[in-house]
Scaffold this active site. Sequence first.
Site, PDB file in Angstrom:
ATOM      1  N   ARG A   1      46.934 -56.678  10.742  1.00  0.00           N
ATOM      2  CA  ARG A   1      48.149 -56.741  11.581  1.00  0.00           C
ATOM      3  C   ARG A   1      47.840 -56.065  12.916  1.00  0.00           C
ATOM      4  O   ARG A   1      47.955 -54.855  13.062  1.00  0.00           O
ATOM      5  CB  ARG A   1      49.304 -56.031  10.868  1.00  0.00           C
ATOM      6  CG  ARG A   1      50.605 -56.026  11.654  1.00  0.00           C
ATOM      7  CD  ARG A   1      51.717 -55.377  10.837  1.00  0.00           C
ATOM      8  NE  ARG A   1      52.999 -55.422  11.523  1.00  0.00           N
ATOM      9  CZ  ARG A   1      53.393 -54.505  12.407  1.00  0.00           C
ATOM     10  NH1 ARG A   1      52.632 -53.484  12.703  1.00  0.00           N
ATOM     11  NH2 ARG A   1      54.574 -54.624  12.999  1.00  0.00           N
TER      12      ARG A   1
ATOM     13  N   SER B   1      58.868 -62.153   5.932  1.00  0.00           N
ATOM     14  CA  SER B   1      59.684 -60.938   5.956  1.00  0.00           C
ATOM     15  C   SER B   1      61.160 -61.288   5.838  1.00  0.00           C
ATOM     16  O   SER B   1      61.671 -62.085   6.631  1.00  0.00           O
ATOM     17  CB  SER B   1      59.493 -60.189   7.281  1.00  0.00           C
ATOM     18  OG  SER B   1      58.193 -59.697   7.396  1.00  0.00           O
TER      19      SER B   1
ATOM     20  N   LYS C   1      56.352 -49.096  12.978  1.00  0.00           N
ATOM     21  CA  LYS C   1      56.861 -50.339  13.565  1.00  0.00           C
ATOM     22  C   LYS C   1      57.980 -49.976  14.519  1.00  0.00           C
ATOM     23  O   LYS C   1      59.065 -49.543  14.089  1.00  0.00           O
ATOM     24  CB  LYS C   1      57.381 -51.261  12.451  1.00  0.00           C
ATOM     25  CG  LYS C   1      57.780 -52.652  12.920  1.00  0.00           C
ATOM     26  CD  LYS C   1      58.128 -53.548  11.722  1.00  0.00           C
ATOM     27  CE  LYS C   1      58.139 -55.001  12.091  1.00  0.00           C
ATOM     28  NZ  LYS C   1      59.429 -55.518  12.474  1.00  0.00           N
TER      29      LYS C   1
HETATM   30  N1  3NM Z   1      57.186 -54.070   8.590  1.00  0.00           N
HETATM   31  P1  3NM Z   1      54.481 -47.607   7.107  1.00  0.00           P
HETATM   32  S1  3NM Z   1      58.210 -51.789   8.206  1.00  0.00           S
HETATM   33  C1  3NM Z   1      54.877 -53.610   9.319  1.00  0.00           C
HETATM   34  O1  3NM Z   1      60.563 -53.596   7.619  1.00  0.00           O
HETATM   35  C2  3NM Z   1      56.206 -53.176   8.868  1.00  0.00           C
HETATM   36  O2  3NM Z   1      59.457 -55.446   7.868  1.00  0.00           O
HETATM   37  C3  3NM Z   1      58.315 -53.475   8.224  1.00  0.00           C
HETATM   38  O3  3NM Z   1      54.413 -48.960   7.931  1.00  0.00           O
HETATM   39  C4  3NM Z   1      59.540 -54.223   7.883  1.00  0.00           C
HETATM   40  O4  3NM Z   1      53.943 -47.908   5.747  1.00  0.00           O
HETATM   41  C5  3NM Z   1      56.602 -51.859   8.696  1.00  0.00           C
HETATM   42  O5  3NM Z   1      53.555 -46.692   7.874  1.00  0.00           O
HETATM   43  C6  3NM Z   1      55.764 -50.645   8.919  1.00  0.00           C
HETATM   44  O6  3NM Z   1      55.898 -47.126   7.123  1.00  0.00           O
HETATM   45  C7  3NM Z   1      55.216 -50.068   7.641  1.00  0.00           C
END
Ligand code: 3NM
Length: 213
Positions: free
Chosen positions: A43, A114, A144
């Site tokens: 990503r 998603s 994010k």
């Molecule tokens: N998508 P971490 S939250 C890439 O809610 C991504 O769709 C999300 O990173 C969504 O594990 C997210 O560090 C970030 O919280 C996830």
Amino acid sequence: MKFNPQQLAVYFVAGTKDVPTGETLPTILAKAITAGITAFQYREKGPLALTGAKRELLGKQLRQQCLAANIPFFVDDDLALALALDADGIHVGQSDQAIETVVSLAPDLIIGYSCHTPAQIDHANQLAAIDYVGSGPIYPTVSKADADPAIGVTGLASLVSSSRVPVVAIGGISVQNVADVAMSGCAGTAVISAIAQASNINDVVNKLNAPFK
Ligand code: 3NM
């Protein structure tokens, strides 16, 4: 089914910007693979994201690492790159290229989508080519910038119960909260920082995997 849903148990997601200073993504991925991650998603997003030939070159290396380890390799939101790298799958967000386009252009890839709301799950349920759904953020996330508000494990459980396909939980998931997340019935968790920033990747991956064994 193009893959085994058990491969969603510990789904590591990362790009260049997600690894600590002084580390490289291939080094972190190698440690994560040795530790037992079950899938990886490249990503490459955000202001410091690699583009063009650099993105493709790094993608090739990561793809090879996953191939050698026999774990599925996904590309986030870049169908051309997914096809160029002969990826196993593609992950599509709500604001990415339209899911219908991806489905029609790449029906043989594993397709993840998603979904943050019940309406989005209803939409995914109508698309037969979708193989899994990614739902979140479960908790606030630092990885994010444009993340939606956190839905919590209650919100996650309701999305899981209405989804036709396995759901991977994402957003703020750590070894401390993974047991609560797993209670929702999700197929696994997708994490960036819990693995990329870990001081002991082996320990973290084992703990993330435990509730799904
Ligand atoms: N998508 P971490 S939250 C890439 O809610 C991504 O769709 C999300 O990173 C969504 O594990 C997210 O560090 C970030 O919280 C996830």
